[in-house]
Design a protein around this motif. Structure first.
Motif, mmCIF file in Angstrom:
data_model
loop_
_atom_site.group_PDB
_atom_site.id
_atom_site.type_symbol
_atom_site.label_atom_id
_atom_site.label_comp_id
_atom_site.label_asym_id
_atom_site.label_seq_id
_atom_site.Cartn_x
_atom_site.Cartn_y
_atom_site.Cartn_z
ATOM 1 N N UNK A 4 0.858 -1.185 0.000
ATOM 2 C CA UNK A 4 0.000 0.000 0.000
ATOM 3 C C UNK A 4 0.893 1.233 0.000
ATOM 4 N N UNK A 5 0.759 2.012 -1.053
ATOM 5 C CA UNK A 5 1.549 3.243 -1.170
ATOM 6 C C UNK A 5 0.603 4.426 -0.958
ATOM 7 N N UNK A 128 4.702 12.111 -1.387
ATOM 8 C CA UNK A 128 4.193 13.447 -1.082
ATOM 9 C C UNK A 128 4.246 14.306 -2.339
ATOM 10 N N UNK A 129 3.106 14.933 -2.656
ATOM 11 C CA UNK A 129 3.051 15.865 -3.791
ATOM 12 C C UNK A 129 3.138 17.278 -3.234
ATOM 13 N N UNK A 130 4.078 18.059 -3.743
ATOM 14 C CA UNK A 130 4.254 19.424 -3.247
ATOM 15 C C UNK A 130 4.142 20.432 -4.396
ATOM 16 N N UNK A 131 3.883 21.664 -4.014
ATOM 17 C CA UNK A 131 3.878 22.796 -4.949
ATOM 18 C C UNK A 131 4.034 24.049 -4.095
ATOM 19 N N UNK A 166 9.498 14.698 6.127
ATOM 20 C CA UNK A 166 10.297 13.773 6.926
ATOM 21 C C UNK A 166 9.711 12.375 7.018
ATOM 22 N N UNK A 167 8.412 12.257 6.735
ATOM 23 C CA UNK A 167 7.728 10.964 6.841
ATOM 24 C C UNK A 167 7.428 10.345 5.473
ATOM 25 N N UNK A 168 7.825 11.048 4.413
ATOM 26 C CA UNK A 168 7.527 10.572 3.054
ATOM 27 C C UNK A 168 8.778 10.000 2.397
ATOM 28 N N UNK A 169 8.595 8.884 1.697
ATOM 29 C CA UNK A 169 9.732 8.225 1.050
ATOM 30 C C UNK A 169 10.006 8.829 -0.336
ATOM 31 N N UNK A 170 8.949 9.263 -1.001
ATOM 32 C CA UNK A 170 9.072 9.828 -2.348
ATOM 33 C C UNK A 170 8.426 11.215 -2.375
#
Length: 196
Positions: A4-5, A128-131, A166-170
């Protein structure tokens, strides 16, 4: 065993766009936020919402999401009460959905408050998706027809990108669509090698 990702990102980051890119690559995607919205309209949940938030968040006997948002995003206690109604039901539905996709090497669970709700604990890894904040604000104002102040209120109820990083792998930075597609493909290839 299917991995589960988790896929998350703050409001306006474009996590749904990224989820669609993964789906186009053949990955089963579970949209937790969509399920939460549909659960809201089931008679049992609607009744609980009425008891918790009052008659004022209904229009013609139907839960009004805009009215609910205006109440819960300015009252953390009410938001917690609403989440306590919705999230266990979404978790149960996700469990069933995962069983239906047990032949996939991995599935993606897309959720806005993956960390805040504790759902990240059930994930093998998180994307994590960032912008940039201003980009996110502009996207939400255009998409939802809301004021800057309303967007900032919603953001205040979510963890910051810094907290999530800090908690996200990608991490996928979603500014330019073509560049985002390349990052999604690279992450997809990584997941196929590393998570399997």
């Amino acid at each position: 065993m299917t991995k589960i990702i988790g896929l998350t990102g703050g409001i306006g980051s474009g996590k749904t766009t990224v989820a669609e890119m993964f789906r186009a690559l053949g990955v089963p995607v579970y949209y937790a936020d969509d399920e939460a919205k549909s659960i809201l309209f089931t008679p049992q949940v609607a009744q609980l919402v009425k008891e918790t938030l009052g008659e004022s968040v209904f229009t013609d006997g139907i839960p009004d999401r805009a009215k609910i948002a205006s109440v819960v995003f300015s009252d953390p206690q009410k938001l917690a009460q609403l989440n306590a109604i919705i999230h266990p039901r979404v978790a149960e539905h996700f469990k069933q959905w995962t069983l239906e996709h047990s032949t996939a090497p991995f599935v993606i669970k897309e959720a806005a408050i993956l960390f805040e709700s504790g759902a990240s604990k059930q994930c093998d890894a998180v994307i994590l998706v960032t912008a940039p904040v201003e980009t996110r604000i502009a996207r939400v104002m255009a998409r939802d027809g809301v004021t800057r102040e309303m967007v900032l209120k919603r953001m205040a109820n979510q963890w910051t990108d810094e907290q999530k990083m800090g908690l996200s792998k990608y991490i996928i930075t979603n500014i330019d669509t073509e560049d985002t597609k390349k990052q999604v493909l690279a992450t997809f290839n990584f997941l196929n090698i590393i998570e399997n």
